[in-house]
Design a protein around this motif. Sequence first.
Motif, short mmCIF file in Angstrom:
data_model
loop_
_atom_site.label_atom_id
_atom_site.label_comp_id
_atom_site.label_asym_id
_atom_site.label_seq_id
_atom_site.Cartn_x
_atom_site.Cartn_y
_atom_site.Cartn_z
N GLN A 18 1.32 -0.65 2.82
CA GLN A 18 2.55 0.05 1.51
C GLN A 18 2.48 0.64 -0.20
N ARG A 19 1.18 -0.68 -0.52
CA ARG A 19 0.66 -0.30 -1.84
C ARG A 19 -0.14 1.10 -1.65
N LYS A 20 -1.07 1.61 -0.51
CA LYS A 20 -1.48 3.05 -0.63
C LYS A 20 -0.52 4.25 -1.09
N ASN A 21 0.61 4.08 0.46
CA ASN A 21 1.62 4.48 0.57
C ASN A 21 2.10 5.28 -1.12
N PHE A 22 2.52 3.51 -1.88
CA PHE A 22 3.20 3.77 -3.22
C PHE A 22 2.43 4.33 -3.84
N TYR A 23 0.85 4.20 -4.23
CA TYR A 23 -0.15 4.53 -4.64
C TYR A 23 -0.56 6.12 -4.09
N GLU A 24 0.04 6.82 -3.78
CA GLU A 24 -0.23 8.27 -3.57
C GLU A 24 0.69 8.87 -3.65
N VAL A 25 2.53 8.07 -3.74
CA VAL A 25 3.32 9.28 -4.12
C VAL A 25 2.63 8.56 -5.50
N LEU A 26 2.22 7.71 -6.29
CA LEU A 26 2.75 8.19 -7.24
C LEU A 26 1.02 9.10 -8.19
N SER A 27 0.45 9.75 -7.55
CA SER A 27 -0.59 10.84 -7.81
C SER A 27 -0.43 11.86 -7.27
N THR A 28 0.60 12.48 -6.78
CA THR A 28 1.35 13.38 -6.04
C THR A 28 2.49 14.02 -7.42
N GLU A 29 2.83 12.94 -8.02
CA GLU A 29 3.60 12.94 -9.56
C GLU A 29 2.83 13.27 -11.03
N LYS A 30 1.19 13.56 -10.51
CA LYS A 30 0.10 13.90 -11.87
C LYS A 30 -0.28 12.76 -12.45
N TRP A 31 0.07 11.04 -11.72
CA TRP A 31 -0.76 9.88 -11.96
C TRP A 31 -1.90 10.33 -11.62
N LYS A 32 -2.86 9.22 -12.53
CA LYS A 32 -4.25 9.48 -12.47
C LYS A 32 -4.29 8.01 -12.55
N LYS A 33 -5.19 7.19 -10.95
CA LYS A 33 -5.71 6.17 -11.08
C LYS A 33 -6.76 5.75 -11.82
N ILE A 34 -6.95 4.95 -13.01
CA ILE A 34 -8.37 4.47 -13.84
C ILE A 34 -8.26 3.49 -12.68
N PRO A 35 -10.75 3.91 -12.75
CA PRO A 35 -11.04 3.56 -11.29
C PRO A 35 -11.40 2.17 -12.34
N ASN A 36 -11.32 1.27 -10.84
CA ASN A 36 -12.04 -0.08 -11.54
C ASN A 36 -11.47 -1.01 -12.08
N LEU A 37 -9.87 -0.74 -11.65
CA LEU A 37 -9.40 -1.28 -12.88
C LEU A 37 -8.18 -0.98 -11.83
N THR A 38 -8.11 -2.28 -10.61
CA THR A 38 -7.38 -2.07 -9.28
C THR A 38 -5.67 -1.54 -9.69
N THR A 39 -4.43 -2.12 -10.34
CA THR A 39 -3.29 -1.53 -10.43
C THR A 39 -2.98 -0.77 -12.14
N ALA A 40 -4.70 0.04 -12.87
CA ALA A 40 -4.09 1.16 -13.90
C ALA A 40 -4.18 2.34 -13.60
N TRP A 41 -3.03 2.58 -14.02
CA TRP A 41 -2.25 4.14 -13.88
C TRP A 41 -2.75 4.87 -15.44
#
Length: 93
Positions: A18-41
């Motif tokens: 579920q977390r992976k799915n949420f993150y996939e949706v977030l990334s399609t909205e032009k948010w970028k995951k911050i490397p090495n930080l578990t929950t930071a965008w």
Amino acid sequence: MGYKVLVTLDLPDATEDQRKNFYEVLSTEKWKKIPNLTTAWKASFKDDVTRNSAISIMEGDLLIISAKVSHRFGKVSHLQKLGGFVCKYTDFI
């Protein structure tokens, strides 16, 4: 230089899938995951976007994304930071 946004997310009741799915949706909205930080965008805004507009867009994105996927696992908590100030802590249930 436009505003930069930092968001940390907590999905306390989500499974790993579920977390992976949420993150996939977030990334399609032009948010970028911050490397090495578990929950930071992060997200960036163009120079002509005002602070209030950036906050509205940020909150709207997170609300829409939460509505799309959070019904599957419950609460989404997040902390938003824009331009050196903490904007808001929110729980979406």
